[in-house]
Design a protein around this motif. Structure first.
Motif, mmCIF file in Angstrom:
data_model
loop_
_atom_site.group_PDB
_atom_site.id
_atom_site.type_symbol
_atom_site.label_atom_id
_atom_site.label_comp_id
_atom_site.label_asym_id
_atom_site.label_seq_id
_atom_site.Cartn_x
_atom_site.Cartn_y
_atom_site.Cartn_z
ATOM 1 N N LYS A 1 53.796 74.805 129.720
ATOM 2 C CA LYS A 1 52.969 73.848 128.998
ATOM 3 C C LYS A 1 52.186 72.998 129.990
ATOM 4 O O LYS A 1 52.743 72.515 130.975
ATOM 5 C CB LYS A 1 53.831 72.947 128.114
ATOM 6 N N LEU A 2 50.894 72.803 129.704
ATOM 7 C CA LEU A 2 50.044 72.019 130.593
ATOM 8 C C LEU A 2 50.135 70.558 130.173
ATOM 9 O O LEU A 2 49.311 70.058 129.426
ATOM 10 C CB LEU A 2 48.605 72.514 130.508
ATOM 11 N N TYR B 1 42.855 76.883 136.465
ATOM 12 C CA TYR B 1 44.142 77.138 135.800
ATOM 13 C C TYR B 1 44.638 78.525 136.183
ATOM 14 O O TYR B 1 43.969 79.525 135.936
ATOM 15 C CB TYR B 1 43.966 77.024 134.288
ATOM 16 N N ASP C 1 39.586 75.527 130.011
ATOM 17 C CA ASP C 1 39.974 76.381 131.135
ATOM 18 C C ASP C 1 41.304 77.061 130.830
ATOM 19 O O ASP C 1 41.473 78.277 130.998
ATOM 20 C CB ASP C 1 40.069 75.535 132.400
ATOM 21 N N GLN C 2 42.269 76.270 130.360
ATOM 22 C CA GLN C 2 43.557 76.837 129.999
ATOM 23 C C GLN C 2 43.395 77.868 128.887
ATOM 24 O O GLN C 2 43.989 78.944 128.923
ATOM 25 C CB GLN C 2 44.520 75.733 129.542
ATOM 26 N N GLN C 3 42.573 77.526 127.903
ATOM 27 C CA GLN C 3 42.374 78.424 126.772
ATOM 28 C C GLN C 3 41.703 79.723 127.202
ATOM 29 O O GLN C 3 42.112 80.819 126.806
ATOM 30 C CB GLN C 3 41.523 77.715 125.713
ATOM 31 N N SER D 1 43.747 69.266 133.428
ATOM 32 C CA SER D 1 44.164 69.778 132.126
ATOM 33 C C SER D 1 42.990 70.071 131.216
ATOM 34 O O SER D 1 43.045 69.838 130.031
ATOM 35 C CB SER D 1 45.106 68.773 131.448
ATOM 36 N N HIS E 1 37.284 77.754 137.042
ATOM 37 C CA HIS E 1 38.614 78.222 136.632
ATOM 38 C C HIS E 1 39.652 77.834 137.674
ATOM 39 O O HIS E 1 39.824 78.511 138.689
ATOM 40 C CB HIS E 1 38.601 79.740 136.421
ATOM 41 N N THR F 1 44.204 81.795 129.266
ATOM 42 C CA THR F 1 45.280 82.280 128.405
ATOM 43 C C THR F 1 44.804 83.451 127.554
ATOM 44 O O THR F 1 45.498 84.468 127.416
ATOM 45 C CB THR F 1 45.796 81.152 127.504
ATOM 46 N N ASN G 1 50.725 80.206 135.119
ATOM 47 C CA ASN G 1 51.184 79.136 134.229
ATOM 48 C C ASN G 1 51.231 79.560 132.775
ATOM 49 O O ASN G 1 51.376 78.717 131.892
ATOM 50 C CB ASN G 1 50.248 77.923 134.348
#
Length: 787
Positions: A555-556, A547, A567-569, A563, A545, A572, A551
């Motif tokens: 927007k990534l 991210y 990881d972003q998902q 990216s 992890h 989030t 943030n």
């Protein structure tokens, strides 16, 4: 069951069975969600279970006449019956209908959560009614509740070991029906008959489903899923494993530019939870036909160290064992460690002749968790390789309880380096991600920190890094690489088409900085986005992890930033869950208070039950994560830690029940014992686990139990004491609901705290909650004495 006498035996049994089925359903849904949705979505099963039970308690609070004390057995029986039926309904829905997020967005997730959480509402009604109707018996009833949950923890592991997850869901529904039968045992009429018939039908359906598979996976990530082309499929507590029919495929993880394009090999695709993949390659004894494996960057270490023994961490389908044997044509000694029993079964039994690996006397395959196996193993190796061990699999222990977190920490790297021969090499392969800031940078910082901890002030001469396609391999040695090593490294890269990225003489500036600067492992901001390059440790082991939650509203899109969409998902969704459970928690507090206009509600009691809900989950989550690293197997950590904690808490609640009304006069010494125990365990657990990490599996399991049991006993006293002191002051159903809402929130908060700031902070936040809770308990006791 009223206030005139002790509860009937059937109530105790019904409560225990309902609590056990509730925990088993939560664990089984974790396993199902890991396959049908995303690994990080399995965290939802924890939250929706507790919040569903909270809604059940609020239902009891708002309908006191319908849930009158004299109707407890009847209402509990009906609730248990509904629990069993809705378990079947929610299982059918989750397995048979697609989760198409692209079409329905967040609304579909809410529908899934609502339907899957429906059984927990009825479970919450039954448990709440049992616990609150006779506060003087709260200790023994709560003891039965916790003992049932502890047994359910063990039973879930056993159940998922003998049948597939869809069949297990039906078996759990049958157990819920058995609980309803116990509640209705003293009642005459059709209700008891209906409970008995439903229990038998569901039990038979579970057994039949293991053969017919009428209830099975039909959609994965919103897409139709079929098993018609599979050679094998297995469910276990770790994962859902599938193996394809053989195909003529020579697959490269990270191919060099000079890799043969026309290479062929009979290969079976082995998938974990339909996504994480490995390959089972046929070995017919023709080693030259497998020469294409040399052109995969994951095997670069064997070009520098072609002789000596090899340890493969994460055997998978055996591809990396085959690669280690290639240059010696099967003569090299290779140890391999694999944590998943189904994968081992494929290599050891089902496809032994296909792979022709385990018939070699110099190859050993060990079913174990790699880090702990290495820690207590006395052997040293010429090469230790960690080839893309990154399933990110959420075991039945829950989301984020990941086996890979054990491997990618400074402490783990120190263990691996300590088991290298002089001149030996640790090889770790990670994704390059097109050269953006990401996993490779964090990996370099971690390797450098481990070398410094081993007494190497300048790690640069001990590190090599090269790339093939979008994959890199890092080579680390305890001794500096020699000029011959550097020559061989560059020669192998040139011959196989790899790109050298870092060596003692040259390298990209950003990579060089991660190695040479001891302070480089920090969060950095690139194009306005924050990427966490902090060096992973056992206290904060979340290597994957990067991210940052900061943030969330960005927007990534930067080309200079890691990216990885999952990881972003994942992060989030985690932040969204934090916000969602906070809102739901606030609603559970404010709406009943507003509707009751303050009547029958006591602020001290409300604060107490909120605090013990938060504190218990913070303690459980922190110790679970600490001991997952120590025990090695997340599922064993779940079983031992959760079972021991619940059983010990059951004992504490039982002791309060034995003391009777006199227990409320002993809250001060009980509270002091609680705080002293939590403090000692908080300070002592890291030292004990570090000192005893090299013990065998049984020793580590026993130590883990000893690091949980004392706290469990004193933690189990809090809830029944609170009920006794809150009687006649406030709605006990509301108190139970507040406790559940706080626990729901804390289950999410604990993960967020651990990822962002570390496991220790999570633990001491739980201790702070109990300090405040004990203060309120003493206050409530003083108010009762003055009355």
């Amino acid at each position: 069951m009223g206030s005139s006498g002790p509860p009937e035996r059937g109530v105790f049994w019904g409560l225990a069975l309902t609590a056990g089925a509730t925990l088993m359903l939560q664990i089984a849904l974790t396993r199902v969600f890991s396959v049908t949705m995303w690994y990080h979505m399995s965290l939802v099963s924890v939250s929706m279970a507790m919040f569903g039970m909270t809604l059940g308690a609020l239902l009891v609070h708002f309908r006191p006449a319908y849930f009158a004390p004299e109707l407890t057995r009847l209402r509990c029986a009906w609730a248990g019956l509904a629990f069993a039926l809705t378990t079947v309904l929610s299982s059918f829905f989750c397995l048979q209908f697609p989760m198409d997020v692209s079409l329905f967005g967040g609304a579909m997730i809410l529908v899934w959560a609502a339907v899957a959480g429906l059984p927990f509402l009825f479970s919450g009604v039954a448990v709440c009614m049992c616990l609150i109707r006779q506060p003087e018996w709260a200790g023994r009833l709560y003891s039965a509740d916790l003992a049932g949950a502890a047994t359910g923890c063990l039973a879930s592991v056993a159940l998922l070991g003998v049948m597939d997850a869809p069949s297990a869901l039906l078996a759990i529904a049958a157990l819920a029906g058995l609980g309803a039968l116990c509640f209705s045992w003293s009642l005459l009429g059709r209700l008891r008959t209906a409970c008995a018939v439903l229990t038998v039908v569901l039990a038979l359906s579970a057994g039949l489903n293991t053969q017919t598979q009428w209830l099975r996976l039909r959609y994965v990530l919103g897409l139709p899923y079929t098993t018609s082309d599979l050679r094998y499929q297995f469910w276990n507590v770790f994962s859902y494993i599938t193996v394809s029919q053989p195909i003529g495929l020579a697959f490269y993880w990270g191919a060099g530019d000079k890799a043969p394009k026309d290479a062929k090999a009979e290969t079976m695709l082995l998938l974990m939870d339909t996504r994480a993949r490995t390959y089972v390659i046929e070995n017919n004894g023709d080693w030259e036909s497998l020469g294409w494996l040399r052109y995969d960057i994951t095997n670069l270490a064997h070009a520098l160290r072609p002789d000596g023994s090899v340890l493969v961490i994460g055997a998978g389908g055996g591809r990396d064992i085959l690669s280690a044997l290639l240059d010696s044509k099967g003569q090299r000694k290779v140890d391999a460690v694999e944590i998943n029993p189904s994968t081992v079964r494929v290599l050891r039994d089902l496809e032994r002749k296909f792979t022709n690996l385990l018939d070699q006397p110099n190859v050993r395959l060990n079913l174990a968790e790699a880090r702990s196996w290495v820690a207590h193993n006395q052997e040293h190796y010429r090469v230790i390789t960690i080839p893309l061990v990154d399933t990110s699999a959420a075991s039945a222990g829950g989301a984020y309880a990941l086996t890979e977190n054990n491997l990618y920490t400074v402490e783990a790297f120190r263990i691996f380096l300590a088991h290298l021969e002089p001149g030996g090499v640790l090889s770790v392969s990670r994704w390059w991600e097109h050269g953006t800031y990401g996993q490779v940078h964090r990996l370099l910082g971690m390797a450098s920190a481990a070398l410094r901890a081993e007494g190497v002030p300048n790690p640069r001469p001990n590190i090599l890094l090269a790339r093939g396609d979008d994959l890199t391999t890092l080579l680390v040695s305890r001794q500096p690489f020699t000029p011959d090593d550097l020559t061989n490294f560059r020669k192998a890269c040139a011959e196989r088409g790899f790109e050298p990225l870092l060596d003692p003489e040259q390298g990209r500036p950003d990579l060089v900085k991660m190695v040479e600067d001891p302070n480089a492992g920090v969060p950095i901001v690139v194009d306005g986005l924050q990427i966490d390059l902090t060096t992973p440790t056992d206290d904060r082991p979340y290597y994957f992890h990067l991210y940052s939650l900061r943030n969330f509203f960005q927007k990534l899109s930067s080309r200079n930033v890691n990216s990885a969409p999952w990881d972003q998902q994942a992060m989030t969704i985690l932040l969204a869950l934090v916000l969602a459970v906070t809102v739901l928690w606030a609603i559970s507090i404010l709406v009943p208070a507003a509707l009751s206009r303050g009547k029958g509600l006591n602020l001290a009691s409300a604060g107490f039950f909120n605090l013990i809900g938060l504190g218990f989950m913070f303690f459980e989550s922190a110790q679970m994560q600490r001991l997952s690293l120590f025990v090695g197997y997340p599922i064993y950590a779940l079983t031992v830690v959760l079972f021991t904690l619940l059983l010990a808490s059951s004992l504490g609640a039982y002791l309060v029940g034995r003391l009777g009304p006199g227990a409320v006069h002993r809250v001060a010494p009980i509270g002091l014992a609680l705080l002293a125990t939590l403090t000692v365990l908080g300070l002592g657990t890291p030292a004990v686990t570090s000192a005893l990490a090299g013990g065998d599996d049984l020793q580590r399991l026993l130590v883990a139990a000893c690091l949980v049991a004392p706290a469990g006993v004193v933690l189990g006293t809090m809830f029944p004491l609170g009920l006794m002191l809150s009687e006649h002051k406030t709605s006990l159903a509301w108190c139970w609901a507040l406790n559940g809402a706080a626990s729901t929130s804390a289950a999410v908060y604990a993960i967020a705290l651990s990822i962002c700031w570390g496991i220790s902070l999570t633990y001491w936040t739980g201790v702070l909650c109990y300090v405040l809770a004990v203060g309120l308990l003493v206050l409530m006791s003083g108010q009762r004495t003055r009355q």
